[in-house]
Design a protein around this motif. Structure first.
Motif, PDB file in Angstrom:
ATOM      1  N   THR A 157       0.941  -1.143   0.131  1.00 37.62           N
ATOM      2  CA  THR A 157       0.006   0.010   0.062  1.00 37.62           C
ATOM      3  C   THR A 157       0.705   1.308  -0.163  1.00 37.62           C
ATOM      4  OG1 THR A 157      -1.746  -1.282   1.285  1.00 37.62           O
ATOM      5  CG2 THR A 157      -1.890   1.301   1.371  1.00 37.62           C
ATOM      6  N   LEU A 158       1.588   1.355   0.995  1.00 37.90           N
ATOM      7  CA  LEU A 158       2.474   2.740   1.065  1.00 37.90           C
ATOM      8  C   LEU A 158       3.612   2.622   0.022  1.00 37.90           C
ATOM      9  CD1 LEU A 158       2.926   4.982   2.721  1.00 37.90           C
ATOM     10  CD2 LEU A 158       4.359   3.860   4.393  1.00 37.90           C
ATOM     11  N   TYR A 159       4.425   1.418  -0.130  1.00 33.63           N
ATOM     12  CA  TYR A 159       5.558   1.626  -1.010  1.00 33.63           C
ATOM     13  C   TYR A 159       5.078   1.770  -2.528  1.00 33.63           C
ATOM     14  CZ  TYR A 159       8.547  -0.918  -4.518  1.00 33.63           C
ATOM     15  OH  TYR A 159       9.460  -1.148  -5.571  1.00 33.63           O
ATOM     16  N   LEU A 160       4.090   0.873  -2.725  1.00 32.27           N
ATOM     17  CA  LEU A 160       3.777   1.126  -4.398  1.00 32.27           C
ATOM     18  C   LEU A 160       2.989   2.242  -4.717  1.00 32.27           C
ATOM     19  CD1 LEU A 160       3.277  -2.582  -5.449  1.00 32.27           C
ATOM     20  CD2 LEU A 160       5.110  -1.121  -5.973  1.00 32.27           C
ATOM     21  N   SER A 161       2.103   2.857  -3.742  1.00 33.45           N
ATOM     22  CA  SER A 161       1.272   3.955  -3.934  1.00 33.45           C
ATOM     23  C   SER A 161       2.241   5.177  -4.071  1.00 33.45           C
ATOM     24  CB  SER A 161       0.446   4.384  -2.784  1.00 33.45           C
ATOM     25  OG  SER A 161      -0.581   3.087  -2.622  1.00 33.45           O
TER      26      SER A 161
ATOM     27  N   TRP B 116      -2.047 -12.735  -0.058  1.00 31.17           N
ATOM     28  CA  TRP B 116      -2.808 -12.251   0.996  1.00 31.17           C
ATOM     29  C   TRP B 116      -2.350 -10.623   1.237  1.00 31.17           C
ATOM     30  CZ3 TRP B 116      -7.444 -13.063   2.132  1.00 31.17           C
ATOM     31  CH2 TRP B 116      -8.070 -14.448   2.363  1.00 31.17           C
ATOM     32  N   GLN B 117      -0.919 -10.491   1.186  1.00 37.40           N
ATOM     33  CA  GLN B 117      -0.564  -9.149   1.562  1.00 37.40           C
ATOM     34  C   GLN B 117      -0.831  -8.146   0.507  1.00 37.40           C
ATOM     35  OE1 GLN B 117       2.173  -7.118   0.418  1.00 37.40           O
ATOM     36  NE2 GLN B 117       3.110  -8.276  -0.961  1.00 37.40           N
ATOM     37  N   VAL B 118      -0.910  -8.623  -1.001  1.00 37.54           N
ATOM     38  CA  VAL B 118      -1.213  -7.881  -1.874  1.00 37.54           C
ATOM     39  C   VAL B 118      -2.853  -7.438  -2.051  1.00 37.54           C
ATOM     40  CG1 VAL B 118      -1.414  -7.633  -4.646  1.00 37.54           C
ATOM     41  CG2 VAL B 118       0.640  -8.322  -3.566  1.00 37.54           C
ATOM     42  N   PHE B 119      -3.429  -8.597  -1.738  1.00 36.28           N
ATOM     43  CA  PHE B 119      -4.935  -8.230  -1.752  1.00 36.28           C
ATOM     44  C   PHE B 119      -5.424  -7.530  -0.619  1.00 36.28           C
ATOM     45  CE2 PHE B 119      -9.378  -9.557  -0.770  1.00 36.28           C
ATOM     46  CZ  PHE B 119      -9.981  -9.176  -1.829  1.00 36.28           C
ATOM     47  N   ILE B 120      -4.832  -7.612   0.622  1.00 36.93           N
ATOM     48  CA  ILE B 120      -5.065  -6.557   1.782  1.00 36.93           C
ATOM     49  C   ILE B 120      -4.507  -5.215   1.458  1.00 36.93           C
ATOM     50  CG2 ILE B 120      -4.688  -6.374   4.219  1.00 36.93           C
ATOM     51  CD1 ILE B 120      -4.297  -9.368   4.435  1.00 36.93           C
ATOM     52  N   ALA B 121      -3.593  -5.022   0.693  1.00 44.37           N
ATOM     53  CA  ALA B 121      -3.172  -3.634   0.545  1.00 44.37           C
ATOM     54  C   ALA B 121      -4.135  -3.026  -0.422  1.00 44.37           C
ATOM     55  CB  ALA B 121      -1.844  -3.856  -0.216  1.00 44.37           C
TER      56      ALA B 121
END
Length: 293
Positions: free
Chosen positions: A78-82, A184-189
């Motif tokens: 969420t933070l990094y790729l945004s 899961w971490q990508v989907f939750i992000a």
């Protein structure tokens, strides 16, 4: 030979993310591009893993594991790729791939701080050398509007976020397979980012054209799925040797930027890339000495 081919494929795919993102933000706001990418990658990874994998470890995460996945997903995706997608709107594609290559150095420093160990002089020197290289490579691009100072700040902030995420990942005793952790971490992000995307993005500017669709599919499937599968495979073989493939990312990144985005390659580009690769080499050599001592 198989290891070499997988390593080359990883470097080629990983380095392509900045150019693919540059194309994507031409047709959609950065947060929309990021959110769609997260959901596509997460759904495909989770769907394929749960459909074709067997074993007790391929299960739904526990409540505690969901907490760990949420924190990791927020930092790592969420933070990094945004921040990274926003940075690519104001930063040259070649600089983006060059900055990504400094992650191992930042991870070493943040690991030392996390564990309460003072970073060594070599570690600090390598990080400063790598950042100097990025600055030198960026200098001519700042002059002709390919890159802005604000874009560089966003880019460096994104590198810090993903480095902290990597350190956190290493401190958790994960009981889930890597594919499930990533899915899961990508989907939750994507879920965490959705309120910001809905509140801050101008959806009237979204164009479902070739730029958008090709960028989304490439980032979701080629980079987030195939690239990470290659990376996990290399990590299982040898962690230190796996990180050496990051040396090639700036080379491929600047080639893609020159070929597809018509970004200039100057003596500053070459000198800056050399300093980043030198910093990575010195940092890795320092790691080898620590392992052998």
């Amino acid at each position: 030979m198989k290891k070499v081919l997988i390593g080359l494929l990883f470097a080629m795919l990983w380095a392509s993310a900045s150019v693919a993102t540059k194309f994507g933000v031409l047709s959609a706001p950065p947060l929309v591009l990021a959110n769609v990418r997260f959901f596509i990658a997460g759904i495909i990874l989770l769907g394929l893993t749960y459909s074709f994998s067997r074993g007790e470890e391929y299960r739904i995460p526990t409540k505690e594991e969901f907490k760990q996945l949420t924190l990791f997903g927020f930092l790592n995706t969420t933070l990094y790729l945004s921040l990274y997608v926003f940075a690519m709107k104001y930063t040259a594609a070649g600089i983006g791939s060059l900055a990504v290559s400094t992650n191992p150095l930042l991870i070493v420093v943040f690991s030392a701080l996390w564990l309460g160990r003072k970073p060594s002089g070599t570690e600090v020197f390598c990080v400063l050398l790598g950042m100097t290289g990025i600055g030198i490579a960026s200098y001519p691009l700042l002059q002709d509007s390919h890159t802005t100072l604000g874009g560089l700040v966003l880019l460096i902030s994104s590198m810090i976020a993903v480095s902290v995420a990597s350190v956190y990942y290493a401190t958790v005793k994960w009981k889930l397979p890597n594919l499930l952790i990533n899915g899961w971490q990508v989907f939750i992000a994507g879920i965490l980012l959705l309120p910001f995307t809905l509140g801050l993005s101008d959806f009237s500017t979204v164009r479902l054209d070739y730029n958008f669709l090709s960028s989304i599919l490439w980032l979701s499937i080629a980079v987030s799925i195939v690239g990470l599968i290659c990376w996990f495979h290399l990590l299982r073989i040898d962690t230190v040797k796996a990180s050496l493939w990051l040396f090639l990312c700036p080379v491929f990144g600047f080639f893609y930027a020159w070929w597809l985005m018509h970004e200039p390659i100057t003596v500053f580009t070459i000198a800056g890339t050399f300093l980043v690769i030198l910093s990575l080499y010195l940092g890795q050599r320092s790691g080898w000495k620590k392992k052998s001592s």
